[in-house]
Scaffold this active site. Structure first.
Site, mmCIF file in Angstrom:
data_model
loop_
_atom_site.group_PDB
_atom_site.id
_atom_site.type_symbol
_atom_site.label_atom_id
_atom_site.label_comp_id
_atom_site.label_asym_id
_atom_site.label_seq_id
_atom_site.Cartn_x
_atom_site.Cartn_y
_atom_site.Cartn_z
ATOM 1 N N HIS A 185 45.611 15.631 21.399
ATOM 2 C CA HIS A 185 46.523 16.456 22.246
ATOM 3 C C HIS A 185 47.272 17.547 21.187
ATOM 4 O O HIS A 185 47.596 17.176 20.346
ATOM 5 C CB HIS A 185 47.325 15.859 23.046
ATOM 6 C CG HIS A 185 48.323 14.867 22.374
ATOM 7 N ND1 HIS A 185 47.711 13.546 22.184
ATOM 8 C CD2 HIS A 185 49.660 15.009 22.241
ATOM 9 C CE1 HIS A 185 49.040 13.016 21.647
ATOM 10 N NE2 HIS A 185 50.217 13.884 21.699
ATOM 11 N N HIS A 200 50.856 19.650 21.513
ATOM 12 C CA HIS A 200 52.044 20.161 22.051
ATOM 13 C C HIS A 200 52.352 21.627 21.994
ATOM 14 O O HIS A 200 52.070 22.082 20.998
ATOM 15 C CB HIS A 200 53.222 19.451 21.143
ATOM 16 C CG HIS A 200 53.175 17.886 21.298
ATOM 17 N ND1 HIS A 200 53.993 17.224 22.198
ATOM 18 C CD2 HIS A 200 52.528 16.885 20.711
ATOM 19 C CE1 HIS A 200 53.778 16.069 22.063
ATOM 20 N NE2 HIS A 200 53.032 15.804 21.241
#
Length: 136
Positions: free
Chosen positions: A99, A101
């Site tokens: 992932h 941010h």
């Protein structure tokens, strides 16, 4: 989907999230524990452990989604800028699903993403450059 991965469940629509954007390769949603208003996560739909090791089409899709969502957040929130980062490995996080941010930043925020700094000496830089180039 990987075992009990909460991000895989979000990508599959089996776990609720405040989804901002999704396409066939990625999903972007608001972080449940945001550092700042608009703090979002961009994930690949497939379970991958590290953004740096995923295949090129998926990596490209992730960063295209980062750009798409940052443009939308820019229009919606008018931040002063963004901090965009990803972390990997067991020392830096608890979620094993790749992932990125995306954190809107404001002049008066108290978000601290600073790193201790040191001076890069020329001989050290040369040695490191040579080691990296030898592996490319």
């Amino acid at each position: 989907m990987e075992g009990d991965c909460e991000f895989c469940r979000i990508a599959a629509g089996e776990r609720s999230a405040h989804v901002l954007y999704e396409d066939d390769r990625t999903v972007a949603f608001l972080d449940e524990n945001p550092a700042m208003t608009g703090h979002s996560l961009v994930i690949p739909r497939t379970h991958e452990e590290d953004v740096l090791t995923i295949d090129e089409p998926t990596s490209t899709a992730v960063f295209e989604t980062v750009r798409t969502v940052s443009n939308a957040l820019e229009a919606a929130l008018e931040p002063s800028g963004f901090s965009v980062f990803h972390t990997s490995g067991p020392l830096v996080g608890t979620v094993d699903h790749a992932h990125v941010h995306l954190v809107p930043r404001f002049a008066d925020d108290d978000v601290a993403l600073s790193l201790p700094r040191d001076r890069l000496e020329a001989d050290e830089a040369t040695r490191l450059r040579n080691r990296v180039r030898a592996t490319l």
